[in-house]
Write a protein that holds these residues in place. Structure first.
Motif, mmCIF file in Angstrom:
data_model
loop_
_atom_site.group_PDB
_atom_site.id
_atom_site.type_symbol
_atom_site.label_atom_id
_atom_site.label_comp_id
_atom_site.label_asym_id
_atom_site.label_seq_id
_atom_site.Cartn_x
_atom_site.Cartn_y
_atom_site.Cartn_z
ATOM 1 N N UNK A 21 -34.117 -33.283 31.903
ATOM 2 C CA UNK A 21 -33.168 -33.730 30.881
ATOM 3 C C UNK A 21 -31.783 -33.235 31.283
ATOM 4 N N UNK A 22 -30.758 -34.028 30.968
ATOM 5 C CA UNK A 22 -29.382 -33.641 31.260
ATOM 6 C C UNK A 22 -28.549 -33.779 29.997
ATOM 7 N N UNK A 23 -27.640 -32.820 29.819
ATOM 8 C CA UNK A 23 -26.742 -32.837 28.667
ATOM 9 C C UNK A 23 -25.319 -32.584 29.152
ATOM 10 N N UNK A 24 -24.362 -33.337 28.593
ATOM 11 C CA UNK A 24 -22.946 -33.103 28.840
ATOM 12 C C UNK A 24 -22.391 -32.425 27.587
ATOM 13 N N UNK A 25 -21.939 -31.193 27.753
ATOM 14 C CA UNK A 25 -21.454 -30.406 26.620
ATOM 15 C C UNK A 25 -19.931 -30.465 26.610
ATOM 16 N N UNK A 26 -19.366 -30.752 25.423
ATOM 17 C CA UNK A 26 -17.917 -30.808 25.269
ATOM 18 C C UNK A 26 -17.495 -29.995 24.050
ATOM 19 N N UNK A 27 -16.228 -30.075 23.693
ATOM 20 C CA UNK A 27 -15.678 -29.290 22.587
ATOM 21 C C UNK A 27 -16.335 -29.637 21.261
ATOM 22 N N UNK A 28 -16.732 -30.873 21.070
ATOM 23 C CA UNK A 28 -17.366 -31.298 19.817
ATOM 24 C C UNK A 28 -18.683 -30.554 19.576
ATOM 25 N N UNK A 29 -19.398 -30.239 20.651
ATOM 26 C CA UNK A 29 -20.642 -29.486 20.524
ATOM 27 C C UNK A 29 -20.374 -28.121 19.879
ATOM 28 N N UNK A 30 -19.316 -27.439 20.318
ATOM 29 C CA UNK A 30 -18.986 -26.130 19.758
ATOM 30 C C UNK A 30 -18.374 -26.239 18.371
ATOM 31 N N UNK A 31 -17.726 -27.358 18.063
ATOM 32 C CA UNK A 31 -17.206 -27.572 16.720
ATOM 33 C C UNK A 31 -18.341 -27.638 15.702
ATOM 34 N N UNK A 32 -19.496 -28.180 16.108
ATOM 35 C CA UNK A 32 -20.661 -28.220 15.219
ATOM 36 C C UNK A 32 -21.155 -26.821 14.868
ATOM 37 N N UNK A 33 -20.915 -25.856 15.752
ATOM 38 C CA UNK A 33 -21.304 -24.468 15.515
ATOM 39 C C UNK A 33 -20.175 -23.653 14.879
ATOM 40 N N UNK A 34 -19.061 -24.308 14.532
ATOM 41 C CA UNK A 34 -17.863 -23.642 14.004
ATOM 42 C C UNK A 34 -17.377 -22.541 14.936
ATOM 43 N N UNK A 35 -17.372 -22.838 16.224
ATOM 44 C CA UNK A 35 -16.938 -21.903 17.253
ATOM 45 C C UNK A 35 -15.675 -22.475 17.878
ATOM 46 N N UNK A 36 -14.557 -21.769 17.715
ATOM 47 C CA UNK A 36 -13.284 -22.336 18.161
ATOM 48 C C UNK A 36 -12.538 -21.464 19.170
ATOM 49 N N UNK A 37 -13.239 -20.667 19.951
ATOM 50 C CA UNK A 37 -12.584 -19.819 20.952
ATOM 51 C C UNK A 37 -12.186 -20.598 22.206
#
Length: 180
Positions: A21-37
């Protein structure tokens, strides 16, 4: 955090053996976790799921960049990251994710959510002290570095101050120690 269907892997219909399986992770992925560093994220995650008779073995590998501010100059830069994680999925009476490398799913479960593990793997691969590569080799021209150099204490001033502050009586006593 909302559940993203992209990161739910149904393993019931899979045959025994390895599955990619392959995943492309972007800023939106971290926005779902409320992580903004991170200012921006561009990470590719490769997941190998090996289905065995009584358990699943998940091997995550990631490589990419995160755009973060430098701790010295406060300038944004792309920090290269990479890492890997192995997770064993076993089946038991109830859900248990207390252990870092073992996940226990209840019997009858048909899918596993890997988003939390991808999130933790990427966050833990970013160093706590982030220094722009230009700071180390001296190529970054930042105003903050010039100001830090300007305000840094000079060696000559320290030596002059110590000579003026000493009492001559102590100097005479120090001579006694060295005249043996």
């Amino acid at each position: 955090m909302k559940v993203n269907k992209e990161f739910l892997i149904p393993f019931v219909g899979l045959k025994q053996g390895k599955h990619q399986f392959e995943f492309e992770i972007n800023k939106a992925f971290f926005d779902d976790f409320d992580f903004d560093e991170y200012n921006d994220v561009n990470v590719k995650v490769d997941l190998v799921l090996e289905k065995k008779i009584t358990m699943l073995e998940l091997t995550f590998k990631h490589k990419g960049t995160v755009n973060v501010p430098c701790d010295v100059t406060n300038e944004d830069f792309d920090l290269p990251i990479k890492g890997e994680l192995t997770l064993l999925v076993k089946f038991g009476d109830e859900f248990n994710n207390d252990h870092d490398e073992i996940l226990i799913l209840p019997h009858g479960e048909y899918q596993v959510d890997v988003s939390q593990y991808i999130y933790e793997m990427i966050v833990l691969s970013v160093p706590t002290k982030r220094i722009h590569p230009g700071v180390k080799d001296g190529t970054v021209a930042a105003d903050i570095l010039d100001k830090l150099n300007e305000l840094s204490p000079k060696e000559e001033q320290k030596e002059e101050e110590t000579k003026e502050d000493t009492d001559p009586r102590w100097d005479e006593l120090k001579k006694l120690l060295t005249d043996k």
